[in-house]
Design a protein around this motif. Structure first.
Motif, PDB file in Angstrom:
ATOM      1  N   GLY A   1       0.756  -1.290  -0.106  1.00 24.21           N
ATOM      2  CA  GLY A   1      -0.006  -0.067  -0.012  1.00 24.21           C
ATOM      3  C   GLY A   1       0.694   1.284   0.261  1.00 24.21           C
ATOM      4  O   GLY A   1       2.147   1.153   0.205  1.00 24.21           O
TER       5      GLY A   1
ATOM      6  N   THR B   1       1.288   5.040   1.698  1.00 22.10           N
ATOM      7  CA  THR B   1       1.082   5.961   2.737  1.00 22.10           C
ATOM      8  C   THR B   1       1.848   7.222   2.716  1.00 22.10           C
ATOM      9  O   THR B   1       2.973   7.248   1.986  1.00 22.10           O
TER      10      THR B   1
ATOM     11  N   ASN C   1       6.239   3.543   1.877  1.00 20.04           N
ATOM     12  CA  ASN C   1       5.451   2.258   1.617  1.00 20.04           C
ATOM     13  C   ASN C   1       5.709   1.010   2.390  1.00 20.04           C
ATOM     14  O   ASN C   1       5.474  -0.094   2.214  1.00 20.04           O
TER      15      ASN C   1
ATOM     16  N   TRP D   1       6.857   1.934  10.566  1.00 21.99           N
ATOM     17  CA  TRP D   1       7.370   2.417   9.319  1.00 21.99           C
ATOM     18  C   TRP D   1       8.812   2.834   9.324  1.00 21.99           C
ATOM     19  O   TRP D   1       9.292   2.960  10.459  1.00 21.99           O
TER      20      TRP D   1
ATOM     21  N   VAL E   1      -3.150   6.175   4.768  1.00 20.42           N
ATOM     22  CA  VAL E   1      -3.426   5.465   3.665  1.00 20.42           C
ATOM     23  C   VAL E   1      -3.983   5.802   2.748  1.00 20.42           C
ATOM     24  O   VAL E   1      -5.224   6.250   2.527  1.00 20.42           O
TER      25      VAL E   1
ATOM     26  N   CYS F   1      -8.469  10.038   2.932  1.00 25.30           N
ATOM     27  CA  CYS F   1      -7.531   8.934   2.849  1.00 25.30           C
ATOM     28  C   CYS F   1      -8.666   7.494   3.292  1.00 25.30           C
ATOM     29  O   CYS F   1      -9.475   7.748   4.136  1.00 25.30           O
TER      30      CYS F   1
ATOM     31  N   ALA G   1      -7.798   1.204  -3.203  1.00 26.97           N
ATOM     32  CA  ALA G   1      -6.635   1.554  -2.613  1.00 26.97           C
ATOM     33  C   ALA G   1      -5.439   1.744  -3.692  1.00 26.97           C
ATOM     34  O   ALA G   1      -5.943   1.315  -4.728  1.00 26.97           O
TER      35      ALA G   1
END
Length: 174
Positions: free
Chosen positions: A32, A34, A50, A64, A86, A123, A157
């Motif tokens: 995903g 972010t 990511n 992260w 996200v 988001c 997404a």
């Protein structure tokens, strides 16, 4: 009949001469996308990331990582509060903006939470965090945060796979 062609595998031991090959291999894992935001002495800042993952539900922990060589490292290495957003498929422009500049929020509407962290609306999910640990892992800092507030909404997404942005469709009800 549909035929699938598979390219041959390349085996290698990662080293300084084949970092592109390692990056390509890592890129085979779809992630995903972010944006992490924080307050700073230079105003609101953000970075496209990511490397986001859930760690624990009890307590609610996420992680992260950020490159120690990033120009934005100075803003995030000691940030006690930050938000992870996200991104939805409709937010690829936002992602590209943060890839180019830490200061995109200066020109975009956004909110600020009770800890002074800039937050982005619309988001797919947002995790407002307080930092609980930072671990040095090679050329990156792995940041672990406890989620103190979260928000979630439906939608398609934005994903990253094999060096390209992709859209992942949300399953519809019916």
């Amino acid at each position: 009949m549909t035929m699938h062609t598979t390219k041959h595998a390349v085996a290698f031991s990662p080293d300084a001469q084949n970092t592109k090959l390692l990056r390509n291999a890592l890129g085979q894992f779809a992630t995903g996308v972010t944006v992490v935001t924080a307050a700073s002495r230079d105003g609101p800042v953000g970075i496209t990331v990511n490397s986001f993952s859930s760690v624990s539900l009890d307590p609610p922990l996420v992680l992260w990582s950020i490159s120690k060589g990033s120009r934005r490292y100075q803003y995030f290495e000691g940030a006690e509060h930050y938000a992870i957003h996200v991104l939805g498929a409709h937010q690829s422009d936002l992602c590209h903006g943060f890839s180019k500049s830490a200061h995109v929020l200066r020109d975009l509407p956004h909110g600020v939470n009770e800890n002074g962290v800039p937050v982005i609306d619309a988001c797919l999910a947002r995790f407002e965090c307080v930092r609980v640990a930072g671990h040095h892992g090679g050329d990156h800092l792995i940041v672990v945060g406890q989620v103190v507030q979260a928000e979630v909404r439906g939608g398609d997404a934005l994903a990253f796979f094999a060096g390209e942005f992709r859209h992942v469709a949300h399953k519809s009800d019916g």
